[in-house]
Motif scaffolding. Sequence first.
Motif, short mmCIF file in Angstrom:
data_model
loop_
_atom_site.label_atom_id
_atom_site.label_comp_id
_atom_site.label_asym_id
_atom_site.label_seq_id
_atom_site.Cartn_x
_atom_site.Cartn_y
_atom_site.Cartn_z
N THR A 2 -30.75 15.45 -3.82
CA THR A 2 -29.58 16.31 -3.94
C THR A 2 -29.97 17.77 -3.77
O THR A 2 -30.85 18.26 -4.46
CB THR A 2 -28.91 16.12 -5.33
N GLN A 3 -29.29 18.43 -2.86
CA GLN A 3 -29.50 19.86 -2.67
C GLN A 3 -28.33 20.61 -3.28
O GLN A 3 -27.17 20.20 -3.14
CB GLN A 3 -29.58 20.22 -1.19
N ILE A 4 -28.64 21.71 -3.95
CA ILE A 4 -27.62 22.58 -4.52
C ILE A 4 -27.72 23.93 -3.81
O ILE A 4 -28.69 24.66 -3.99
CB ILE A 4 -27.82 22.76 -6.04
N GLU A 26 -29.95 26.48 -11.30
CA GLU A 26 -31.03 25.89 -12.09
C GLU A 26 -30.49 25.01 -13.21
O GLU A 26 -31.00 23.92 -13.47
CB GLU A 26 -31.93 26.97 -12.66
N ALA A 27 -29.44 25.49 -13.88
CA ALA A 27 -28.84 24.72 -14.97
C ALA A 27 -28.19 23.44 -14.44
O ALA A 27 -28.30 22.38 -15.06
CB ALA A 27 -27.81 25.57 -15.70
N LEU A 28 -27.54 23.52 -13.29
CA LEU A 28 -26.94 22.33 -12.69
C LEU A 28 -28.03 21.33 -12.29
O LEU A 28 -27.88 20.12 -12.51
CB LEU A 28 -26.11 22.70 -11.46
N ALA A 29 -29.10 21.82 -11.71
CA ALA A 29 -30.21 20.94 -11.32
C ALA A 29 -30.78 20.23 -12.54
O ALA A 29 -31.05 19.02 -12.50
CB ALA A 29 -31.29 21.73 -10.58
N ALA A 30 -30.95 20.97 -13.62
CA ALA A 30 -31.47 20.36 -14.86
C ALA A 30 -30.50 19.31 -15.38
O ALA A 30 -30.91 18.21 -15.79
CB ALA A 30 -31.72 21.43 -15.91
N ALA A 31 -29.21 19.61 -15.35
CA ALA A 31 -28.20 18.66 -15.84
C ALA A 31 -28.14 17.41 -14.97
O ALA A 31 -27.91 16.31 -15.47
CB ALA A 31 -26.83 19.34 -15.89
N LYS A 158 -25.16 27.04 -21.45
CA LYS A 158 -24.50 25.85 -22.01
C LYS A 158 -23.00 25.93 -21.80
O LYS A 158 -22.35 24.92 -21.53
CB LYS A 158 -24.82 25.71 -23.50
N ALA A 159 -22.43 27.12 -21.91
CA ALA A 159 -21.01 27.28 -21.69
C ALA A 159 -20.65 27.05 -20.22
O ALA A 159 -19.59 26.51 -19.91
CB ALA A 159 -20.55 28.69 -22.10
#
Length: 162
Positions: A2-4, A26-31, A158-159
């Motif tokens: 998956t590429q973001i 980065e947060a989306l990739a971690a999630a 987180k928000a």
Amino acid sequence: MTQIGVLVGNPRPASRTLQAALALREALAAALGVPVDGPVVDAATLAPQVFTEPDAVKAALEALGRAEVLVVASPTYKAAYTGLLKAVLDQAPSGWLRGKVVVPLQIAASDRHALAVEVHLRPVLTELGALVPQALFLNEASLPAHVTDFALDSDVLKALVR
């Protein structure tokens, strides 16, 4: 894999908007449990070519179109997203974002502009075929004053990524 991808419509190169979009990526990739990977287009670097060299914009849009997930970020100008972002998106072919998950992020100096991302940015992205599960607003007061000091606090991230 998956590429973001990231598209930022701030007319200032290497802006805090860009840094916020990269932090969100980065947060989306971690999630999602995937590596941070994908094209990044800072529209400010394309600005001189937007109306004179359509092939440069087309190449940037093609690169972004290969990502499965896309973060589209803009500061708020006159209660909407920037004209630069509009000029870039206007060159996207019909259905360019068909089937792509797109997370719009709009940043403003006042919470009074919190709905701008829903009222202005989300509709243009859905018109291009995007699936927009959530549009995000961020008050610029939560951003560091200088790009070199950039780090979003974990509560802000987180928000953004629930």
